[in-house]
Write a protein that holds these residues in place. Structure first.
Motif, PDB file in Angstrom:
ATOM      1  N   LEU A   1      -1.908 -18.197 -41.143  1.00  0.00           N
ATOM      2  CA  LEU A   1      -1.803 -18.083 -42.509  1.00  0.00           C
ATOM      3  C   LEU A   1      -0.785 -17.731 -43.298  1.00  0.00           C
ATOM      4  N   ILE A   2      -0.039 -16.664 -42.533  1.00  0.00           N
ATOM      5  CA  ILE A   2       1.085 -16.407 -43.207  1.00  0.00           C
ATOM      6  C   ILE A   2       2.001 -17.611 -43.404  1.00  0.00           C
ATOM      7  N   ASP A   3       2.188 -18.393 -42.227  1.00  0.00           N
ATOM      8  CA  ASP A   3       3.005 -19.726 -42.239  1.00  0.00           C
ATOM      9  C   ASP A   3       2.619 -20.803 -43.158  1.00  0.00           C
ATOM     10  N   GLN A   4       1.157 -20.859 -43.322  1.00  0.00           N
ATOM     11  CA  GLN A   4       0.889 -21.960 -44.033  1.00  0.00           C
ATOM     12  C   GLN A   4       0.990 -21.815 -45.457  1.00  0.00           C
ATOM     13  N   VAL A   5       0.599 -20.456 -45.921  1.00  0.00           N
ATOM     14  CA  VAL A   5       0.986 -19.962 -47.326  1.00  0.00           C
ATOM     15  C   VAL A   5       2.499 -20.194 -47.566  1.00  0.00           C
ATOM     16  N   CYS A   6       3.106 -19.576 -46.848  1.00  0.00           N
ATOM     17  CA  CYS A   6       4.659 -19.450 -46.976  1.00  0.00           C
ATOM     18  C   CYS A   6       5.106 -20.972 -47.291  1.00  0.00           C
ATOM     19  N   GLU A   7       4.878 -21.836 -46.472  1.00  0.00           N
ATOM     20  CA  GLU A   7       5.283 -23.314 -46.467  1.00  0.00           C
ATOM     21  C   GLU A   7       4.780 -24.007 -47.662  1.00  0.00           C
ATOM     22  N   ALA A   8       3.387 -23.888 -47.771  1.00  0.00           N
ATOM     23  CA  ALA A   8       2.856 -24.574 -48.922  1.00  0.00           C
ATOM     24  C   ALA A   8       3.342 -24.001 -50.287  1.00  0.00           C
ATOM     25  N   THR A   9       3.791 -22.833 -50.546  1.00  0.00           N
ATOM     26  CA  THR A   9       4.354 -22.321 -51.786  1.00  0.00           C
ATOM     27  C   THR A   9       5.783 -22.722 -51.893  1.00  0.00           C
ATOM     28  N   GLY A  10       6.440 -23.184 -50.955  1.00  0.00           N
ATOM     29  CA  GLY A  10       7.852 -23.735 -51.111  1.00  0.00           C
ATOM     30  C   GLY A  10       8.815 -22.479 -50.512  1.00  0.00           C
ATOM     31  N   GLY A  11       8.168 -21.812 -49.439  1.00  0.00           N
ATOM     32  CA  GLY A  11       9.194 -20.704 -48.899  1.00  0.00           C
ATOM     33  C   GLY A  11       9.546 -21.420 -47.639  1.00  0.00           C
ATOM     34  N   PRO A  12      10.509 -20.496 -46.582  1.00  0.00           N
ATOM     35  CA  PRO A  12      11.309 -20.956 -45.735  1.00  0.00           C
ATOM     36  C   PRO A  12      10.536 -21.032 -44.257  1.00  0.00           C
ATOM     37  N   CYS A  13       9.106 -21.300 -44.293  1.00  0.00           N
ATOM     38  CA  CYS A  13       8.413 -21.461 -42.959  1.00  0.00           C
ATOM     39  C   CYS A  13       8.117 -22.463 -42.594  1.00  0.00           C
ATOM     40  N   LYS A  14       7.440 -22.732 -41.307  1.00  0.00           N
ATOM     41  CA  LYS A  14       6.970 -23.978 -40.906  1.00  0.00           C
ATOM     42  C   LYS A  14       5.664 -23.552 -40.327  1.00  0.00           C
ATOM     43  N   TYR A  15       4.532 -24.166 -40.838  1.00  0.00           N
ATOM     44  CA  TYR A  15       3.266 -24.040 -40.181  1.00  0.00           C
ATOM     45  C   TYR A  15       3.194 -24.852 -38.782  1.00  0.00           C
ATOM     46  N   THR A  16       2.811 -24.328 -37.767  1.00  0.00           N
ATOM     47  CA  THR A  16       2.679 -24.865 -36.578  1.00  0.00           C
ATOM     48  C   THR A  16       1.324 -25.064 -36.113  1.00  0.00           C
ATOM     49  N   GLY A  17       0.384 -24.539 -36.659  1.00  0.00           N
ATOM     50  CA  GLY A  17      -1.114 -24.601 -36.292  1.00  0.00           C
ATOM     51  C   GLY A  17      -1.510 -26.205 -36.401  1.00  0.00           C
ATOM     52  N   ARG A  18      -2.829 -25.967 -36.164  1.00  0.00           N
ATOM     53  CA  ARG A  18      -3.525 -27.256 -36.054  1.00  0.00           C
ATOM     54  C   ARG A  18      -3.932 -27.673 -37.547  1.00  0.00           C
ATOM     55  N   THR A  19      -4.338 -29.268 -37.680  1.00  0.00           N
ATOM     56  CA  THR A  19      -4.546 -29.793 -39.296  1.00  0.00           C
ATOM     57  C   THR A  19      -5.812 -28.764 -39.491  1.00  0.00           C
ATOM     58  N   MET A  20      -6.087 -28.860 -40.737  1.00  0.00           N
ATOM     59  CA  MET A  20      -7.497 -28.201 -41.393  1.00  0.00           C
ATOM     60  C   MET A  20      -8.627 -28.970 -40.779  1.00  0.00           C
ATOM     61  N   LYS A  21      -8.443 -30.304 -40.622  1.00  0.00           N
ATOM     62  CA  LYS A  21      -9.664 -30.918 -40.079  1.00  0.00           C
ATOM     63  C   LYS A  21      -9.774 -30.462 -38.578  1.00  0.00           C
ATOM     64  N   GLU A  22      -9.047 -30.470 -37.753  1.00  0.00           N
ATOM     65  CA  GLU A  22      -9.004 -29.996 -36.121  1.00  0.00           C
ATOM     66  C   GLU A  22      -9.476 -28.573 -36.244  1.00  0.00           C
ATOM     67  N   ALA A  23      -8.934 -27.888 -37.154  1.00  0.00           N
ATOM     68  CA  ALA A  23      -9.188 -26.154 -36.933  1.00  0.00           C
ATOM     69  C   ALA A  23     -10.710 -26.022 -37.258  1.00  0.00           C
ATOM     70  N   HIS A  24     -11.025 -26.796 -38.161  1.00  0.00           N
ATOM     71  CA  HIS A  24     -12.437 -26.306 -38.692  1.00  0.00           C
ATOM     72  C   HIS A  24     -13.598 -27.256 -38.144  1.00  0.00           C
ATOM     73  N   ALA A  25     -13.370 -28.162 -37.041  1.00  0.00           N
ATOM     74  CA  ALA A  25     -14.373 -29.211 -36.846  1.00  0.00           C
ATOM     75  C   ALA A  25     -15.148 -28.798 -35.840  1.00  0.00           C
ATOM     76  N   GLY A  26     -16.232 -28.700 -36.225  1.00  0.00           N
ATOM     77  CA  GLY A  26     -17.486 -28.335 -35.327  1.00  0.00           C
ATOM     78  C   GLY A  26     -17.931 -26.793 -35.796  1.00  0.00           C
TER      79      GLY A  26
END
Ligand code: HEM
Length: 139
Positions: free
Chosen positions: A47-72
């Motif tokens: 969540l830290i990486d995702q928010v940081c990257e999505a708001t223009g910060g110097p991070c890289k989100y390496t997790g699953r896509t939102m579709k993959e992470a919440h599937a099922g």
């Protein structure tokens, strides 16, 4: 004005916001059953990486896509809205300005169809036993 990341206060603020939000979700019986199998150390970092990257910060989100992470997971629309309410409570706790709040919610809104699988106002629904969580982070 700089990036939304800068206006939110950078890395330390985003970490504090994510931790407060995680604690609210953990106490919220409308949605906390969905986290029964989740590695919370990983979730905090993602969540830290995702928010940081999505708001223009110097991070890289390496997790699953939102579709993959919440599937099922069978998240309902009501549960999605409950999570957004917890996030707004966190923002208000940290006195995040209304303009910044709308910017963040504007980024999250379009993710709803990738996350919600059940069109219902019901909340507190169980995590299906078939749900496969992401592997824990290796430290
Ligand atoms: C805009 C809304 C949401 C965003 C941006 C979001 C974001 C994320 C992210 C970044 C991850 C980490 C993925 C990974 O580890 O690879 C995640 C996992 C998770 N999310 Fe969401 N999420 C949202 C809504 C929801 C809702 C509404 C629920 C349930 C009520 C939920 C339940 C979960 C659970 C249980 C996990 C852990 C999955 C696992 O154990 O692997 N999320 N989410």
């Amino acid at each position: 004005m700089g990036s939304l990341y800068e206006r939110l206060g950078g890395s330390e603020s985003i970490t504090a916001v994510v931790e407060d939000f995680r604690d609210r979700v953990a106490k919220d019986s409308r949605i906390n059953q969905k986290f029964a199998k989740t590695d919370l150390v990983r979730l905090r970092q993602m969540l830290i990486d995702q928010v940081c990257e999505a708001t223009g910060g110097p991070c890289k989100y390496t997790g699953r896509t939102m579709k993959e992470a919440h599937a099922g997971m069978k998240v309902t629309s009501g549960e999605f809205d409950a999570l957004v309410q917890d996030l707004v409570a966190t923002f208000n706790h940290f006195k995040v300005g209304k303009a910044e709040q709308s910017e963040v919610l504007g980024v999250l809104g379009p993710l709803k169809p990738d996350i919600v699988e059940v069109d219902s106002n019901q909340v507190g629904t169980a995590l299906p036993s078939t749900y496969q969580p992401a592997p824990a982070l290796t430290h």
